[in-house]
Every structure is written in C-alpha cells, then in structure tokens.
Design a protein around this motif. Structure first.
Motif, PDB file in Angstrom:
ATOM      1  N   LEU A  41      40.952  54.269 -16.422  1.00 27.82           N
ATOM      2  CA  LEU A  41      40.113  53.077 -16.423  1.00 27.82           C
ATOM      3  C   LEU A  41      39.248  53.022 -17.677  1.00 27.82           C
ATOM      4  CD1 LEU A  41      38.862  53.192 -12.706  1.00 27.82           C
ATOM      5  CD2 LEU A  41      40.630  51.679 -13.633  1.00 27.82           C
TER       6      LEU A  41
ATOM      7  N   HIS B 263      41.315  58.200 -13.760  1.00 28.94           N
ATOM      8  CA  HIS B 263      41.885  57.032 -13.092  1.00 28.94           C
ATOM      9  C   HIS B 263      42.405  55.995 -14.086  1.00 28.94           C
ATOM     10  CE1 HIS B 263      40.773  58.242  -9.034  1.00 28.94           C
ATOM     11  NE2 HIS B 263      39.623  58.648  -9.520  1.00 28.94           N
TER      12      HIS B 263
ATOM     13  N   CYS C 178      35.373  50.933 -19.013  1.00 31.79           N
ATOM     14  CA  CYS C 178      34.215  50.236 -18.455  1.00 31.79           C
ATOM     15  C   CYS C 178      33.633  49.272 -19.479  1.00 31.79           C
ATOM     16  CB  CYS C 178      33.153  51.223 -17.986  1.00 31.79           C
ATOM     17  SG  CYS C 178      32.235  52.007 -19.317  1.00 31.79           S
TER      18      CYS C 178
ATOM     19  N   LEU D 141      34.809  47.973 -14.189  1.00 35.17           N
ATOM     20  CA  LEU D 141      35.929  48.823 -14.582  1.00 35.17           C
ATOM     21  C   LEU D 141      37.231  48.029 -14.585  1.00 35.17           C
ATOM     22  CD1 LEU D 141      35.087  52.025 -12.491  1.00 35.17           C
ATOM     23  CD2 LEU D 141      34.112  51.241 -14.664  1.00 35.17           C
ATOM     24  N   SER D 142      38.124  48.394 -15.497  1.00 37.23           N
ATOM     25  CA  SER D 142      39.434  47.748 -15.585  1.00 37.23           C
ATOM     26  C   SER D 142      40.446  48.765 -16.094  1.00 37.23           C
ATOM     27  CB  SER D 142      39.375  46.536 -16.525  1.00 37.23           C
ATOM     28  OG  SER D 142      38.939  46.927 -17.818  1.00 37.23           O
ATOM     29  N   PRO D 143      41.748  48.534 -15.865  1.00 34.67           N
ATOM     30  CA  PRO D 143      42.770  49.506 -16.292  1.00 34.67           C
ATOM     31  C   PRO D 143      42.818  49.656 -17.806  1.00 34.67           C
ATOM     32  CG  PRO D 143      43.667  47.974 -14.667  1.00 34.67           C
ATOM     33  CD  PRO D 143      42.331  47.430 -15.079  1.00 34.67           C
TER      34      PRO D 143
ATOM     35  N   ALA E 199      41.097  55.011  -6.891  1.00 31.25           N
ATOM     36  CA  ALA E 199      40.463  54.426  -8.073  1.00 31.25           C
ATOM     37  C   ALA E 199      39.135  53.774  -7.684  1.00 31.25           C
ATOM     38  CB  ALA E 199      41.392  53.400  -8.704  1.00 31.25           C
TER      39      ALA E 199
END
Length: 407
Positions: free
Chosen positions: A291, A289, A293, A352-354, A251
C-alpha cells in the motif's frame, strides 16, 4: 472408531491469552481496585453494555454484553469504568512486540490473544518448552503488568483449548499423556469455530457432546456435515497440525502506531526517536500490504485526555520511508512544546491505496532505493528488526532482549 494420533505429539505452538485484558490494563492505573468486582463498559458508558468483567464480577452473572443497567442491579458495589480503547491498543501493541522478541513467528488473533511458533525455541533459549512458557508469562507480568494464561500443544486448535484449562494466570500443556482425557471431558463449545448453530447440530442431531465424541466420528461423516473446516478440526484435535501460523493481517484501511512513553518527558530527541521507531513499524506494515498513503499524522498526548495532533497531505501517495518520515518530523516540530510534559505519542497513515508494484526480490529484480522496502526485505531473510534506522535503533535498544529488565 478409536482416537488416532501421530507417532509423536510434539508441542509446536502456544496460545497466549490475556486474563481479563481490559480490566488488567485499568488495574495498572488503579491498583487499589484489585480483588473487587470491575466492569469495563463501552464508549457510551451508562447507556451501553459491559465489554469486559473480571473474575470477581462474573459470579454475579455479569459478562461481556450485559447491559449496564442490568449489571449495576446485579452488583451495585462493582466499579464501572468507561473503556479507553486507545490505551488498550497501546498495551496490546506492547504485548505483541514482546512476543515477537521470543519468536519470529507470532499470529495476532485479537487485541488480547495470539499464537507463538515454538519450533526450535527450546534450542535457541536452551530451556524446555515448559520453562519457556513460564519465562514468557513472568516476563509479560513483570514488564507489562498484564497476567496471561498460556496453553501449548501440537496444534493451534489444541493450544487454544489448553490456554483455558488453568485460567487465570495458568499454564497448561496437551500432549500424548493427557490428550485422551482432555478430549473426554471437554465439551464441543470449547472449540474455536464451533458456533451456536454447529453446536446445536452436533449435540441434538448426532449426539456429539464432547471432543472425544467428535474425534470418534467417522471422518467421511465429519466432512459431509461440516465440510473441510470441520475435517481440519477433527485432525487437529488428534494432534495433526494442519493450520499454519500467519503473521500478516488483512489489508488495513489506516495504520496507527502509538505507545505510552516509559516516563513523562519533555526531551525533544527522545520523543523524536520514539516517533521514528513507531513510523518504521507503520511503514513496514504499509509495504507488507503493498500500500501507499496520502495522509500522514502525528499526535502527542499530555495529561489524559489532552492530546495535540496534526496531519498533512503528501504531494502524491507514496510508501517511501524518507518522504513520509520528513513529513512526520515536520508535523512533530509544529506541535512540540519544550515546556510541556508528554506521556505518549504516535503516528498514523490514512487514505491508503494499492502500490501496484511487484514484491521486492533480492535476486530477481533490481535493488530498490525505497528504505522501507529494504527494511522489510531484510526482516524476512535475517529476522525481525535485525537492521533498522539509527533513530529506530535508539528507540529499540532497551527492548532487544525479552529477558532485559528494562522495558
């Protein structure tokens, strides 16, 4: 114990390794230096170390990691170039984009090397693996001006060994006709995964110096000393494939997609479509992944090192293609100057974050309205870039065939 092999040793994987990659990229802009000693140094220049030395510099004892001042003393007439790692990244992206045109399954192992799945490619291209390796090598040199060496074999471990056999700009095959001899003459240091500590242990504690020594060891002993990874290597060296190719990276913390234009241009629509094509790649990776943004950026490069760039914060983190595309194109309009020649451009996604959502399934879940998810999903079931946006198609149309003369 004698060497044991599967009933057949079919070549199923190729390892593509660029020859002196950083130097090869620099020679594109400075061809007059070809045939002379060249060292590429890190971003600190004369206060740093050599990151790459070409074959002409190596006889002087210069290699990766040699301090600049020592390399300068070893070979005063060598050319020392401060590395441009953004430029190398652009060329690496082009390399792997081209490899993906030959095979849908490509594993990136570093900026300048990777594996290609060869299964069924002989049927698709109606040529032998030997002919295909030559075609890949020639196509990369013709279109990217980068020489590569290729090794192909029944396993990833053997393919990587094969790619070193005929460097530079060579092709080598390992199969049942030469496997025993290759194992006999190859030292254990050539195996990826055998670091210095393991090499010392094998050589000085157990008198294992060559790959033949290693595969002739009892597998129970191998597992006891080196664990499951060592046993996997033991099997792969004998032609049994146990490690699969993977085309998914770890990731990322940020995503950059950029490239040099085929020619300098002021054309608004060309640059816009080019950026949308790059944005598709970035958002596909974002969704691969799982994710989202929060920050989107766009840059345009004029004459090196002049660059204009700008970023914006999205109202909320997202992976939605339309939202990110609209933000990126607004940024493009802010920095674009119709009087200016541009030679490169790119987009980047930060913060970026899940996503915290399940993977899209065509049959088990409701159909999503996220265009990037749809493009990702069709990539998986129909093949990479089978379906794309209109702007992305304009960006990709000249690159659809790996044997096309335009790139």
């Amino acid at each position: 114990m004698t060497i044991t092999r599967p009933a057949t040793l079919n070549t199923t994987v190729a390892h593509v390794d660029c020859d002196c990659f950083f130097v090869s990229v620099e020679l594109i802009d400075q061809p007059h230096l070809k045939g002379t000693p060249i060292c590429v140094c890190g971003p600190t220049g004369s206060s740093g170390v050599v990151t790459a030395a070409n074959y002409e510099a190596r006889p002087y004892g210069i290699g990766a990691g040699t301090p600049y001042f020592q390399a300068k003393a070893m070979c005063p007439h060598a050319t020392f170039i401060q590395g441009d790692f953004v430029k190398y990244g652009h060329k690496s992206f082009q390399l792997f984009e081209m490899l993906h045109k030959f095979s849908p399954n490509v594993e990136h192992t570093s900026i300048d090397e990777g594996y290609i799945d060869l299964i069924n490619l002989d049927r698709i291209y109606k040529m032998s693996h030997t002919e295909l390796m030559l075609k890949i090598q020639q196509t990369i040199l013709e279109k990217l001006q980068i020489p590569v060496s290729i090794g192909y074999a029944p396993t990833k471990t053997l393919a990587k060994i094969a790619s070193k056999l005929n460097k530079p700009y060579g092709i080598a095959k390992i199969d049942h006709t030469n496997l025993a001899e290759i194992l006999r003459i190859t030292p254990i240091k050539e195996v990826c995964g055998f670091g210095r500590r393991i090499q010392i242990k094998l050589k000085y504690h157990f008198s294992i110096h060559t790959l033949a020594d290693y595969v002739n060891a009892d597998p129970t002993f191998v597992k006891a000393q080196l664990g499951l990874p060592g046993l996997i290597i033991w099997h792969e060296l004998q032609g049994t494939p146990l490690t699969k190719l993977t085309n998914r990276d770890a990731a990322p913390k940020s995503i950059l997609r950029s490239a040099m234009f085929p020619h300098k241009t002021t054309n608004h629509d060309f640059i816009r479509n080019w950026l949308v094509g790059r944005l598709e790649e970035a958002i596909k990776k974002l969704n691969n992944h799982n994710l989202k943004c929060e920050t989107v950026g766009v840059f345009l490069r004029k004459q090196h090192p002049d660059k204009v760039e700008t970023t914006t914060e999205l109202p909320e983190p997202t992976a939605d293609f339309t939202t990110i595309k609209n933000a990126a194109l607004n940024l493009f309009d802010q920095i674009y100057n119709p009087q200016q020649l541009y030679r490169a451009g790119g987009v980047f996604l930060h913060n970026l974050s899940p996503q915290n959502k399940e993977q899209l399934s065509l049959f088990e879940q409701p159909l999503t309205t996220n265009l990037a998810d749809l493009l990702n999903h069709f990539d998986k079931i129909l093949g990479k870039n089978t379906i794309t946006t209109t702007a992305g198609a304009k960006y990709k149309k000249d690159n659809a065939n790996p044997f096309n003369n335009s790139y």
